[in-house]
Design a protein around this motif. Structure first.
Motif, PDB file in Angstrom:
ATOM      1  N   LEU A 172       0.849  -1.185   0.000  1.00 17.97           N
ATOM      2  CA  LEU A 172       0.000   0.000   0.000  1.00 17.97           C
ATOM      3  C   LEU A 172       0.887   1.239   0.000  1.00 17.97           C
ATOM      4  N   LYS A 173       0.543   2.203  -0.837  1.00 17.17           N
ATOM      5  CA  LYS A 173       1.359   3.418  -0.900  1.00 17.17           C
ATOM      6  C   LYS A 173       1.356   4.168   0.434  1.00 17.17           C
ATOM      7  N   ASN A 174       0.186   4.268   1.048  1.00 16.03           N
ATOM      8  CA  ASN A 174       0.099   5.069   2.275  1.00 16.03           C
ATOM      9  C   ASN A 174       0.524   4.301   3.522  1.00 16.03           C
ATOM     10  N   ASP A 175       0.786   2.992   3.366  1.00 15.87           N
ATOM     11  CA  ASP A 175       1.272   2.192   4.487  1.00 15.87           C
ATOM     12  C   ASP A 175       2.095   1.028   3.930  1.00 15.87           C
ATOM     13  N   PRO A 176       3.348   1.272   3.540  1.00  5.00           N
ATOM     14  CA  PRO A 176       4.168   0.257   2.863  1.00  5.00           C
ATOM     15  C   PRO A 176       4.394  -1.011   3.664  1.00  5.00           C
ATOM     16  N   LEU A 177       4.140  -0.958   4.985  1.00  4.72           N
ATOM     17  CA  LEU A 177       4.308  -2.172   5.786  1.00  4.72           C
ATOM     18  C   LEU A 177       3.192  -3.182   5.527  1.00  4.72           C
ATOM     19  N   VAL A 178       2.092  -2.739   4.942  1.00  2.29           N
ATOM     20  CA  VAL A 178       1.026  -3.655   4.521  1.00  2.29           C
ATOM     21  C   VAL A 178       1.438  -4.207   3.166  1.00  2.29           C
ATOM     22  N   ALA A 179       1.833  -5.480   3.134  1.00  3.91           N
ATOM     23  CA  ALA A 179       2.467  -6.006   1.928  1.00  3.91           C
ATOM     24  C   ALA A 179       2.238  -7.499   1.785  1.00  3.91           C
ATOM     25  N   ILE A 180       2.300  -7.964   0.528  1.00  2.30           N
ATOM     26  CA  ILE A 180       2.278  -9.391   0.207  1.00  2.30           C
ATOM     27  C   ILE A 180       3.386  -9.632  -0.805  1.00  2.30           C
ATOM     28  N   SER A 181       4.168 -10.682  -0.595  1.00  2.00           N
ATOM     29  CA  SER A 181       5.280 -10.956  -1.504  1.00  2.00           C
ATOM     30  C   SER A 181       4.759 -11.403  -2.868  1.00  2.00           C
ATOM     31  N   LEU A 182       5.529 -11.093  -3.918  1.00  5.54           N
ATOM     32  CA  LEU A 182       5.141 -11.503  -5.273  1.00  5.54           C
ATOM     33  C   LEU A 182       5.110 -13.019  -5.392  1.00  5.54           C
ATOM     34  N   GLN A 183       6.009 -13.706  -4.687  1.00  2.00           N
ATOM     35  CA  GLN A 183       6.030 -15.158  -4.745  1.00  2.00           C
ATOM     36  C   GLN A 183       4.732 -15.733  -4.170  1.00  2.00           C
ATOM     37  N   THR A 184       4.262 -15.150  -3.082  1.00  2.00           N
ATOM     38  CA  THR A 184       2.994 -15.608  -2.487  1.00  2.00           C
ATOM     39  C   THR A 184       1.849 -15.431  -3.472  1.00  2.00           C
ATOM     40  N   LEU A 185       1.841 -14.313  -4.180  1.00  2.00           N
ATOM     41  CA  LEU A 185       0.762 -14.041  -5.132  1.00  2.00           C
ATOM     42  C   LEU A 185       0.820 -14.996  -6.323  1.00  2.00           C
ATOM     43  N   VAL A 186       2.033 -15.281  -6.817  1.00  2.00           N
ATOM     44  CA  VAL A 186       2.152 -16.236  -7.928  1.00  2.00           C
ATOM     45  C   VAL A 186       1.671 -17.607  -7.483  1.00  2.00           C
ATOM     46  N   ASP A 187       1.973 -17.966  -6.246  1.00  2.25           N
ATOM     47  CA  ASP A 187       1.528 -19.258  -5.726  1.00  2.25           C
ATOM     48  C   ASP A 187       0.007 -19.362  -5.703  1.00  2.25           C
ATOM     49  N   GLN A 188      -0.666 -18.217  -5.645  1.00  2.86           N
ATOM     50  CA  GLN A 188      -2.134 -18.205  -5.620  1.00  2.86           C
ATOM     51  C   GLN A 188      -2.735 -18.403  -7.015  1.00  2.86           C
ATOM     52  N   ASN A 189      -1.862 -18.475  -8.037  1.00  2.00           N
ATOM     53  CA  ASN A 189      -2.351 -18.518  -9.426  1.00  2.00           C
ATOM     54  C   ASN A 189      -2.442 -19.941  -9.963  1.00  2.00           C
ATOM     55  N   GLY A 190      -2.600 -20.911  -9.097  1.00  2.00           N
ATOM     56  CA  GLY A 190      -2.822 -22.283  -9.534  1.00  2.00           C
ATOM     57  C   GLY A 190      -1.643 -22.917 -10.244  1.00  2.00           C
ATOM     58  N   GLY A 191      -0.436 -22.528  -9.846  1.00  2.00           N
ATOM     59  CA  GLY A 191       0.747 -23.135 -10.452  1.00  2.00           C
ATOM     60  C   GLY A 191       1.069 -22.624 -11.840  1.00  2.00           C
ATOM     61  N   LYS A 192       0.460 -21.542 -12.240  1.00  2.00           N
ATOM     62  CA  LYS A 192       0.705 -20.983 -13.575  1.00  2.00           C
ATOM     63  C   LYS A 192       1.403 -19.632 -13.469  1.00  2.00           C
ATOM     64  N   ALA A 193       2.232 -19.359 -14.462  1.00  2.00           N
ATOM     65  CA  ALA A 193       2.869 -18.047 -14.545  1.00  2.00           C
ATOM     66  C   ALA A 193       1.822 -16.990 -14.873  1.00  2.00           C
ATOM     67  N   ILE A 194       2.145 -15.750 -14.560  1.00  2.00           N
ATOM     68  CA  ILE A 194       1.259 -14.627 -14.896  1.00  2.00           C
ATOM     69  C   ILE A 194       1.856 -13.936 -16.114  1.00  2.00           C
ATOM     70  N   ARG A 195       1.136 -13.996 -17.216  1.00  2.00           N
ATOM     71  CA  ARG A 195       1.647 -13.539 -18.509  1.00  2.00           C
ATOM     72  C   ARG A 195       0.764 -12.420 -19.054  1.00  2.00           C
ATOM     73  N   GLU A 196       1.411 -11.331 -19.468  1.00  2.00           N
ATOM     74  CA  GLU A 196       0.668 -10.214 -20.057  1.00  2.00           C
ATOM     75  C   GLU A 196       1.426  -9.673 -21.268  1.00  2.00           C
ATOM     76  N   ILE A 197       0.697  -9.417 -22.345  1.00  2.00           N
ATOM     77  CA  ILE A 197       1.253  -8.775 -23.536  1.00  2.00           C
ATOM     78  C   ILE A 197       0.454  -7.506 -23.793  1.00  2.00           C
ATOM     79  N   THR A 198       1.149  -6.421 -23.960  1.00  2.00           N
ATOM     80  CA  THR A 198       0.442  -5.167 -24.238  1.00  2.00           C
ATOM     81  C   THR A 198       1.366  -4.235 -25.001  1.00  2.00           C
ATOM     82  N   GLY A 199       0.794  -3.138 -25.443  1.00  2.00           N
ATOM     83  CA  GLY A 199       1.564  -2.174 -26.217  1.00  2.00           C
ATOM     84  C   GLY A 199       1.535  -0.799 -25.585  1.00  2.00           C
ATOM     85  N   ALA A 200       2.358   0.074 -26.143  1.00  2.00           N
ATOM     86  CA  ALA A 200       2.388   1.471 -25.716  1.00  2.00           C
ATOM     87  C   ALA A 200       2.386   2.346 -26.965  1.00  2.00           C
TER      88      ALA A 200
END
Length: 748
Positions: free
Chosen positions: A566-594
């Motif tokens: 959280l920007k206003n309270d950086p101590l409130v946090a979740i690791s990226l590894q924990t979040l990936v683990d929540q994705n059912g064993g799949k990588a998180i893939r995104e393709i986009t343009g600018a």
């Protein structure tokens, strides 16, 4: 007490992530990919500049055991491009050159045959046995002798990036004639060739199914695959182009060069893998910085206020394409003169089409303009720096709009202070050391800060590492490194956890790497793709039981220390590894343009600026020129990596010295051929020519130019150098040399 968060990597001088591969030889270039069943092609070049081929005799070559074929216009396959027109991403208006099209010879050194053999040595020997009979025609290759044939360029899509001169404003002729102080000069630039260290080569791996894997020397794999697909009518799915590393390009790799055509043609016909490598001499046969003649006239009031500006240019082009450059427009951008007249014309000659070469048009036009400014300053009895400050503006007067940012005034201040400009004695020939005359000169630099459309893919893998890719190129600029930094910074990861990949046409599309736009273009796409991964991570965080991120918006979070916070309270946090683990064993893939934000940018001119200060030492007896020291101050928005950024400016400065004093492609107009086509005779700066080079990055904030606030650095390092050197030579010697290069015979 908790440990401090890992700070972002942007702005830090980290080492090149590809550096180890390059210095250990692990990095492979186009001619180094060894594929099964490989054959070798050697190109035969025309011996005349204009005419047609009357006959070929390849019997001796074909009689050698191991020679597979000699391809000429007489036996080349039928190609799609003879039925429909094609354009590559850097093609000017006209009809692109088509190798082995017919018997017509358009320029000296034109490829007229390809010998393919089981070994390179055999192919090279067999090529010497080809006998060709020509019917020669009268050719014209002398720009200055053909200025009377000049005409307006053909216009097309290229005008978006290379706009024609603006319409005249005010009344130049009347005001100039009435001005109490004025100058007029003619400036001639010799042709130059790119001469990157790596020779041009293409290795085509032929699959039994007919699919092609192509390793090409190119500044854009997307451009190469577009070319191959159009010319040979091959579906994209059957072609893959790779160029992971490039040993220098400087613009020579923006367009597909003819070895790509030759290699693909031979591989398809022989159903074998083929490599075609060009020689150093043949690298003088497919494009160059054009020879140019310019006229500049400036008028000013007694206090130095410039009120009249004239700039015209004549550039060479081929007989089949209209290659153009932005040569004369720069004065209207830099100086608020109300009486302006500009013109730009082309002279078609029997040469190959010129080609973009570092700061195309900019370094040519700015040399003439900034030397003219120095001449005007002396006519006024005014300090050259003060003349520029007197005529400083924050507006682009060509377009009648402000700059998105312009810290050029601060470049002048910091550069002059570092150099010690205030100690300069303005009188020519007044500074001396032993038998050497000392001269100080300065000049301004400007280059466009563009952004092009691009796409990127970001994949946060199950092991918590991040893989990012885009089909761009790293032409030695540090693209691998800064894209790694941008990705790491966006998702709050250390660069060691990020892998950036490029140079593969299977990756998301990106434009050719040129024009100093890669950092802004691909960097913005990388940032956008990583942000999409971040948004997916936030969605996963919201779904977790008792999540502190429920109801939280994207703009309320940040990424740091491998955590979503959280920007206003950086101590409130979740690791990226924990979040990936929540994705059912799949990588998180995104393709986009600018895309460029046209709505935000339309009311602004976006440019990079520099101020250059030079000290030269001229031997009074020999006329030799030594550049003792250079200070370049650059305003280029946000600096992603100070180390690679400094290297870019240093490279431009070295080339500026080389251009000002050494580089010249010498054409024998009787033969219509560039004669000094080797590194023994085409002189470039070497270690002994380079002395004290200093780079200053002036702080500049720009939230209009692109989401990262970056501006390109590839060209701005060279733009102001030749003029500053020429001005320093005048200060040292009292002799004004308006033609480049400034060789000792012009000073003796």
């Amino acid at each position: 007490m908790s440990a401090p968060l890992i700070t972002g990597s942007i702005g830090k001088p980290i080492n090149r992530v590809d550096g180890v591969d390059k210095v250990t030889g692990k990095a492979k270039y186009a001619a180094e990919f060894n594929v099964p069943d490989l054959t070798y092609g050697v190109v035969v070049s025309s011996a005349i500049a204009k005419g047609k081929i009357k006959s070929f005799d390849a019997s001796d070559a074909l009689g050698l055991d191991g020679v597979l074929q000699v391809f000429t216009h007489e036996n080349r396959p039928k190609l799609a491009w003879f039925d429909i027109s094609y354009k590559d991403q850097d093609a000017p208006p006209g009809a692109p050159f088509r190798p082995l099209h017919n018997a017509t010879i358009k320029y000296s050194g034109q490829p007229i045959a390809l010998v393919v053999a089981e070994t390179f040595e055999l192919a090279r020997y067999a090529a010497t046995l080809i006998r060709v009979e020509y019917e020669e025609a009268t050719h014209e290759t002398d720009l200055e002798a053909n200025l009377h044939k000049a005409r307006k360029p053909k216009h097309g899509v290229a005008d978006l990036l290379k706009p024609p001169p603006p319409k005249p404003r005010g009344d130049f002729d009347k005001v100039y004639n009435e001005d109490p102080n004025k100058m007029a000069g003619r400036y001639v630039h010799a042709a130059e060739h790119h001469n990157p260290m790596e020779l041009f080569a293409t290795t085509v791996s032929y699959d039994k199914s007919g699919k092609l894997t192509i390793y090409d020397k190119t500044q854009g794999v997307t451009n190469s695959i577009l070319y191959v697909s159009q010319v040979f009518n091959i579906p994209f799915k059957d072609v893959r182009v790779l160029s992971p590393y490039m040993g220098g390009g400087f613009g020579s790799g923006l367009r597909p060069q003819y070895q790509l055509f030759m290699a693909v043609m031979a591989a398809r016909e022989l159903k074998r893998s083929v490599r075609v490598s060009l020689t150093r001499q043949q690298m003088f046969t497919f494009g160059h910085r054009p020879a140019t003649v310019q006229n500049v006239a400036l008028g000013a009031l007694a206090d130095g206020t410039m009120n009249a500006l004239y700039h015209d240019a004549y550039g060479e082009t081929s007989q089949f394409e209209d290659y153009t450059e932005v040569v004369v427009n720069w004065g209207g951008q830099l100086y608020p003169t109300e009486n302006v007249k500009m013109d730009y014309k082309l002279v078609p000659l029997d040469v190959y089409s010129p080609l973009d070469m570092r700061a195309p048009g900019g370094v040519t036009g700015m040399h003439a303009l900034e030397v003219a400014m120095d001449e005007l300053a002396y006519d006024l009895g005014m300090d050259p720096l003060q003349l520029r400050l007197k005529n400083y503006t924050d507006m682009d007067h060509n377009e009648k709009r402000p700059y998105s940012s312009k810290e050029l005034r601060e470049c002048f201040r910091q550069g002059a202070e570092r150099f010690g400009w205030n100690s300069r004695n303005p009188e020519p020939r007044s500074m001396k050391k032993d038998h050497n005359l000392i001269g100080w000169g300065m000049a301004t630099g400007i280059w466009d800060a563009n952004q092009m459309p691009a796409r990127a893919e970001a994949v946060l893998m199950v092991n918590g590492k991040l893989r990012v890719s885009s089909a761009t190129a790293d032409i030695g600029t540090g693209t691998y490194t800064i894209m790694t930094q941008i990705a790491a910074d966006t998702l709050g990861m250390p660069v060691s956890d990020v892998l950036f990949k490029l140079g593969d046409s299977d990756m998301p599309i990106a434009p050719i790497s040129g024009g100093s736009w890669t950092a802004a273009t691909v960097g913005s796409a990388v940032k956008a793709a990583c942000e999409e991964v971040g948004k997916s991570l936030l969605k996963l965080a919201k779904k977790m039981p008792d999540s502190p991120f429920k109801g939280v918006k994207w703009e309320d979070v940040t990424f740091a220390d491998k955590h979503l916070r959280l920007k206003n309270d950086p101590l409130v946090a979740i690791s990226l590894q924990t979040l990936v683990d929540q994705n059912g064993g799949k990588a998180i893939r995104e393709i986009t343009g600018a895309l460029p934000n046209a709505f935000k940018q339309k009311n602004y001119t976006r440019s990079t600026h520099s101020a250059v200060f030079v000290e030269v030492m001229v031997d009074e007896e020999l006329g030799t020129v030594k550049v003792n020291r250079v200070v370049t101050a650059v305003a280029s928005g946000r600096i992603i990596n100070p180390k690679t950024a400094r290297s870019q400016i240093l490279g431009g400065m070295v080339w500026g010295i080389s251009k000002a004093l050494e580089e010249e492609s010498v054409m024998d107009h009787n033969l219509g051929r560039f004669m000094n086509h080797s590194l023994a005779e085409y002189h470039v700066a070497v270690n002994a020519d380079i002395h004290d080079l200093d780079v200053i990055f002036v702080e500049e904030h720009d939230d209009i130019v692109n989401p990262l606030g970056v501006k390109g650095l590839g060209e701005i390092g060279i733009v102001g150098l030749p003029a500053a050197i020429a001005n320093a030579v005048f200060h040292a010697t009292g002799r004004r040399v308006r033609d480049l290069p400034i060789t000792l015979d012009k000073l003796l």
